[in-house]
Design an enzyme around this catalytic site. Structure first.
Site, short mmCIF file in Angstrom:
data_model
loop_
_atom_site.label_atom_id
_atom_site.label_comp_id
_atom_site.label_asym_id
_atom_site.label_seq_id
_atom_site.Cartn_x
_atom_site.Cartn_y
_atom_site.Cartn_z
N PRO A 38 38.79 31.38 42.97
CA PRO A 38 39.05 30.32 42.72
C PRO A 38 40.09 29.70 42.84
O PRO A 38 41.15 30.30 42.61
CB PRO A 38 38.99 30.38 40.96
CG PRO A 38 39.18 31.83 40.95
CD PRO A 38 38.94 32.58 42.05
N GLU A 39 40.28 28.63 43.73
CA GLU A 39 41.46 27.72 43.99
C GLU A 39 40.99 26.53 43.03
O GLU A 39 39.91 26.61 42.39
CB GLU A 39 41.45 27.46 45.46
CG GLU A 39 41.91 28.36 46.37
CD GLU A 39 42.82 28.23 47.32
OE1 GLU A 39 43.52 27.23 47.12
OE2 GLU A 39 42.99 28.70 48.36
N HIS A 82 31.20 44.10 34.53
CA HIS A 82 32.38 43.10 34.56
C HIS A 82 32.25 41.76 33.83
O HIS A 82 33.16 40.86 34.01
CB HIS A 82 32.93 42.69 36.16
CG HIS A 82 33.06 44.02 37.18
ND1 HIS A 82 33.83 44.99 36.49
CD2 HIS A 82 32.50 44.32 38.11
CE1 HIS A 82 33.80 45.96 37.72
NE2 HIS A 82 33.09 45.58 38.64
N ARG A 139 38.08 42.30 39.38
CA ARG A 139 39.47 42.74 39.69
C ARG A 139 40.42 42.53 38.16
O ARG A 139 41.74 43.16 38.12
CB ARG A 139 40.12 42.02 40.78
CG ARG A 139 39.31 42.23 42.08
CD ARG A 139 40.05 41.67 43.39
NE ARG A 139 41.52 42.18 43.57
CZ ARG A 139 42.23 41.61 44.55
NH1 ARG A 139 41.70 40.74 45.17
NH2 ARG A 139 43.37 42.26 44.91
#
Length: 269
Positions: free
Chosen positions: A2-3, A90, A109
């Site tokens: 994500p930007e 996740h 992550r």
DNA sequence: ATGTTGACCTGTAAGC
DNA sequence: TGCTTACAGGTCAACA
């Protein structure tokens, strides 16, 4: 992933399912994200979402008793599924509306975050942020004045959240290419005129990406509606070694502040 | 104050 | 095939 454009498109995607809806349940499956997920997030249960906002790369779900804040880190994704859909690896957080829509935060992550902000409180994280790049608060003047005396590379400078928010590695590379500025150049030694060009480039690059994502986004609650990685053409990011789209000379790839940086040594000065 | 580096964590691809 | 290494869209805290 994500930007800023991806986060904004995610906001638009969950809006139809969560804005003004009542939350029936909040489930935390993994507390250990960037920071421990506070127990207080369960305060959202029984509350109505009064607004779905974005500030920088944070998503904010407002209610009368406080605001749930989500950050996607490097690998976070949001998905809206029918309640009861099987959890996948996740999946760390789930928020379910009384209509049976389930928002899942999936983040391999775990650099992402889930935070809580009480009414009237402002987390330091949010309080110290620079202006939004797509508002009038973001000007060439702002960049010019803040940069005076700074020896750090201009790319590092525009990626600093205290300077301006939402300019991540991809779009920093792209904006500097568009503006014809060498990413290594000291921020403090760039003219007001050139900051004018850079400001516009940042705006253009981000707005175009949001538009692209918005177009691709059909239905956020289905697999094919996932915004994912936008197919916006990238001029330099990930193109190291290839030909510059403008002058055909080889694009250089270096590291700046441990982030990969691609530019054309001929077009960018 | 400013600039640089390490840290957090998993997945994937490349190199041997 | 396996093992090792480098790298990935972020950003805060700790250093020099």
């Amino acid at each position: 992933m994500p930007e800023l454009p991806e986060v904004e498109v995610s906001r638009l995607g969950i809006l139809p399912y969560f804005d003004q809806q009542r939350i029936r349940a909040v489930h935390v499956y993994h507390r250990q994200l960037r920071w421990p997920v506070p127990e207080t997030v369960s305060l959202l249960e029984g509350q109505q979402i009064t607004q779905v906002r974005r500030r920088a790369k944070y998503l904010l779900l407002d209610s009368d008793v406080g605001t749930l804040i989500l950050h996607l880190g490097m690998s976070g994704k949001l998905r809206v599924l029918p309640e009861g859909s099987p959890l996948v690896k996740h999946d760390h957080l789930e928020i379910i509306t009384t209509q049976g829509h389930s928002l899942r935060l999936n983040d391999p992550r775990r650099f992402g975050a889930v935070l809580w902000q009480a009414p009237g409180e402002e987390l330091k994280l949010l309080a110290q942020l620079g202006p939004e790049p797509l508002t009038e608060a973001f000007t060439d003047d702002h960049l010019f004045h803040l940069s005076r005396g700074k020896g750090a590379p201009v790319k590092t400078f525009i990626m600093d959240n205290h300077v301006v928010v939402g300019v991540g590695n991809i779009y920093a590379n792209e904006a500097l290419f568009m503006a014809g500025i060498d990413p290594r150049r000291a921020a403090g030694r760039i003219s007001r005129q050139r900051y004018r060009v850079l400001t516009q480039a940042i705006r253009t690059v981000l707005a175009r990406a949001i538009e692209q994502g918005g177009t691709t986004l059909k239905d956020f609650s289905r697999a094919d509606g996932q915004p994912g990685y936008f197919r916006i053409e990238l001029n330099v990011y990930g193109q190291g070694g290839k030909a510059c789209p403008q002058c055909s000379r080889e694009l250089k790839e270096i590291r700046l502040g441990q982030r990969s940086t691609v530019f054309c040594a001929s077009c960018q000065r």
